[in-house]
Design a protein around this motif. Sequence first.
Motif, PDB file in Angstrom:
ATOM      1  N   ASP A 257       0.830  -1.207   0.000  1.00  0.00           N
ATOM      2  CA  ASP A 257       0.000   0.000   0.000  1.00  0.00           C
ATOM      3  C   ASP A 257       0.867   1.261   0.000  1.00  0.00           C
ATOM      4  OD1 ASP A 257      -2.465  -1.324   0.018  1.00  0.00           O
ATOM      5  OD2 ASP A 257      -2.445  -1.529   2.204  1.00  0.00           O
ATOM      6  N   TRP A 258       1.919   1.229   0.785  1.00  0.00           N
ATOM      7  CA  TRP A 258       2.771   2.418   0.921  1.00  0.00           C
ATOM      8  C   TRP A 258       3.408   2.807  -0.404  1.00  0.00           C
ATOM      9  CZ3 TRP A 258       3.253   6.417   3.825  1.00  0.00           C
ATOM     10  CH2 TRP A 258       4.433   7.163   3.843  1.00  0.00           C
ATOM     11  N   ARG A 259       3.829   1.864  -1.198  1.00  0.00           N
ATOM     12  CA  ARG A 259       4.500   2.176  -2.457  1.00  0.00           C
ATOM     13  C   ARG A 259       3.573   2.932  -3.408  1.00  0.00           C
ATOM     14  NH1 ARG A 259       6.153  -2.832  -6.034  1.00  0.00           N
ATOM     15  NH2 ARG A 259       6.694  -1.046  -7.343  1.00  0.00           N
ATOM     16  N   ARG A 260       2.250   2.779  -3.235  1.00  0.00           N
ATOM     17  CA  ARG A 260       1.270   3.461  -4.087  1.00  0.00           C
ATOM     18  C   ARG A 260       0.776   4.763  -3.467  1.00  0.00           C
ATOM     19  NH1 ARG A 260       0.369  -2.059  -4.489  1.00  0.00           N
ATOM     20  NH2 ARG A 260       0.515  -2.882  -6.620  1.00  0.00           N
TER      21      ARG A 260
ATOM     22  N   GLN B 138      10.438  13.720  -4.567  1.00  0.00           N
ATOM     23  CA  GLN B 138       9.711  13.529  -5.825  1.00  0.00           C
ATOM     24  C   GLN B 138      10.560  13.970  -7.008  1.00  0.00           C
ATOM     25  OE1 GLN B 138       5.809  15.296  -5.935  1.00  0.00           O
ATOM     26  NE2 GLN B 138       5.273  14.290  -7.868  1.00  0.00           N
ATOM     27  N   GLY B 139      11.279  15.070  -6.865  1.00  0.00           N
ATOM     28  CA  GLY B 139      12.161  15.514  -7.942  1.00  0.00           C
ATOM     29  C   GLY B 139      13.329  14.578  -8.160  1.00  0.00           C
ATOM     30  N   PHE B 140      13.910  14.067  -7.068  1.00  0.00           N
ATOM     31  CA  PHE B 140      15.027  13.138  -7.192  1.00  0.00           C
ATOM     32  C   PHE B 140      14.624  11.852  -7.914  1.00  0.00           C
ATOM     33  CE2 PHE B 140      17.034  14.882  -3.027  1.00  0.00           C
ATOM     34  CZ  PHE B 140      17.631  15.920  -3.732  1.00  0.00           C
ATOM     35  N   LEU B 141      13.359  11.447  -7.749  1.00  0.00           N
ATOM     36  CA  LEU B 141      12.907  10.168  -8.288  1.00  0.00           C
ATOM     37  C   LEU B 141      11.986  10.332  -9.499  1.00  0.00           C
ATOM     38  CD1 LEU B 141      12.238   8.279  -4.933  1.00  0.00           C
ATOM     39  CD2 LEU B 141      14.271   8.178  -6.390  1.00  0.00           C
TER      40      LEU B 141
ATOM     41  N   SER C  29      14.446   6.529   2.399  1.00  0.00           N
ATOM     42  CA  SER C  29      13.891   5.218   2.063  1.00  0.00           C
ATOM     43  C   SER C  29      12.367   5.234   2.076  1.00  0.00           C
ATOM     44  CB  SER C  29      14.415   4.150   3.022  1.00  0.00           C
ATOM     45  OG  SER C  29      15.796   3.931   2.826  1.00  0.00           O
ATOM     46  N   LEU C  30      11.783   5.850   3.099  1.00  0.00           N
ATOM     47  CA  LEU C  30      10.323   5.908   3.168  1.00  0.00           C
ATOM     48  C   LEU C  30       9.761   6.805   2.070  1.00  0.00           C
ATOM     49  CD1 LEU C  30       9.665   6.080   7.026  1.00  0.00           C
ATOM     50  CD2 LEU C  30       9.874   4.080   5.543  1.00  0.00           C
ATOM     51  N   MET C  31      10.438   7.899   1.770  1.00  0.00           N
ATOM     52  CA  MET C  31       9.952   8.757   0.692  1.00  0.00           C
ATOM     53  C   MET C  31      10.049   8.055  -0.659  1.00  0.00           C
ATOM     54  SD  MET C  31       8.553  11.561   1.597  1.00  0.00           S
ATOM     55  CE  MET C  31       8.424  12.213  -0.075  1.00  0.00           C
ATOM     56  N   ALA C  32      10.979   7.122  -0.810  1.00  0.00           N
ATOM     57  CA  ALA C  32      11.099   6.369  -2.065  1.00  0.00           C
ATOM     58  C   ALA C  32      10.027   5.301  -2.191  1.00  0.00           C
ATOM     59  CB  ALA C  32      12.481   5.721  -2.151  1.00  0.00           C
TER      60      ALA C  32
ATOM     61  N   ILE D 244      19.105   8.486  -1.988  1.00  0.00           N
ATOM     62  CA  ILE D 244      17.733   7.999  -2.146  1.00  0.00           C
ATOM     63  C   ILE D 244      17.627   6.989  -3.282  1.00  0.00           C
ATOM     64  CG2 ILE D 244      16.871   9.748  -3.773  1.00  0.00           C
ATOM     65  CD1 ILE D 244      14.311   9.886  -2.048  1.00  0.00           C
ATOM     66  N   ARG D 245      18.604   6.972  -4.168  1.00  0.00           N
ATOM     67  CA  ARG D 245      18.566   6.035  -5.295  1.00  0.00           C
ATOM     68  C   ARG D 245      19.304   4.724  -5.004  1.00  0.00           C
ATOM     69  NH1 ARG D 245      19.902  10.675  -9.777  1.00  0.00           N
ATOM     70  NH2 ARG D 245      17.850  11.694  -9.730  1.00  0.00           N
TER      71      ARG D 245
END
Length: 456
Positions: free
Chosen positions: A36-39, A97-100, A142-145, A440-441
């Motif tokens: 769920d978190w990934r979405r 969000q910009g980094f990813l 990690s959580l933001m990713a 983050i990557r």
Amino acid sequence: MQSVNPYTGETIHTYAPESDEQVDQRIRAADRAFHDWRRTPFAERARLLHSAAAVLRDRKRELAVLMADEMGKVLRDGVSEIEKCASCCDFYANHAQGFLANQHVDSDAADSYVAFDPLGVILAVMPWNFPFWQVFRFAAPSLMAGNVGVLKHASNVCGCALAIQEIFEQAGFPQHVFGALLVESARVEKIIRHPLVRAVTLTGSTPAGRSVAGIAGSELKKTVLELGGSDAYLVLEDADLELAVKTCVQSRLINAGQSCIAAKRFIVASPLYARFVQRYAEEFKAIRYGDPKDDATGIGPLARADLRDGVHDQVQKTVQQGARLLAGGAIPAGPGACYPPTVLADVKPGMAAFDEEIFGPAAAIIEAADEDQAIALANRSEYGLGAALFTRDRARADRIAREIEAGSVFVNAFVKSDARLPFGGVKHSGYGRELSSFGIREFVNIKTVWHGADQP
């Protein structure tokens, strides 16, 4: 598992380790939460991470007291550590969000781009020396990713581990997106091998890194390792002496010297050597050590008595090998794990203070005949985490910085981690990077998406 106050020697709390069955259930719950978190949209992840930053700031004094009690950090440093964690949360909430974002690439496709997808359950094996910062610099990106995290913290800071889990819960994160596992170090291997654990990050000693890397490698799981360091600070003949002394003293005594990136070897050009040694020893002798809850204390105790004893053994060995002891070097009477700021001069390769990482408030001062020898001495180490150099010549600094074998080189300043900049080491200091866009990557699937010609 016990938390013991390193200043008084008193046991604060005893924790019962979780069973293998409980750990398995926690990891499986984290994996379910991941789907769920990934979405969850970036905006919602960012809102929650900003909320975590606010919780940290609201509770910073309480959390600083907890660190003082469990591992001896002086209160003002504990408050600063919590504020840094909060800033890291805000940084990734604002920039993840910009980094990813998808990166479009010109190719022979109708369209092709690189996407960054989360991996799943990430295991963090973390040390006691910065019990909040080490965790948050992993958790925030990690959580933001879109990953979820399980934390195996050092056994002497179980209270900090549970407080971190509580912070995420208080901030409103979904249950099991981040959780602390109370287990002994001997059981880490079984957790790494759990089929739902997708990757591992470790901050710790070089032997611990070898062990974790070997286990994870056998399971083909990604690792990021931030390991030991014996940071060299080069003080060149054209340096500002007072700036160099002040900065080198401050860096050596951060967290009572218990930092991978604390300055450890001071390589000083011959024309400045005698004056540097004198001023450095004067500064060290003026530092007050003792109760971490006393505002007048400069440095608190080491985290455990056995760690203090290990530092003392290295100091004694170095003196026996021919170094001069100019300050400290004696275990004080009384309970707890205090050790005085200690200065060793005329240190040379082959001595313990040169060849080994000293994880405590003992400084090794080394004389260099010229720039070339200073660089050679700096690189004569199995470690390569950070380094600093002091010179008034900007072009010279940039040239030398490229010759130093380290993950970071700071000029006329002490080495520190910053959420905006990549952090990590080379050689036996580990591999991979934390923080910034690079960090983050590390725990994402860097995925190529390729479109053929559009169909009519």
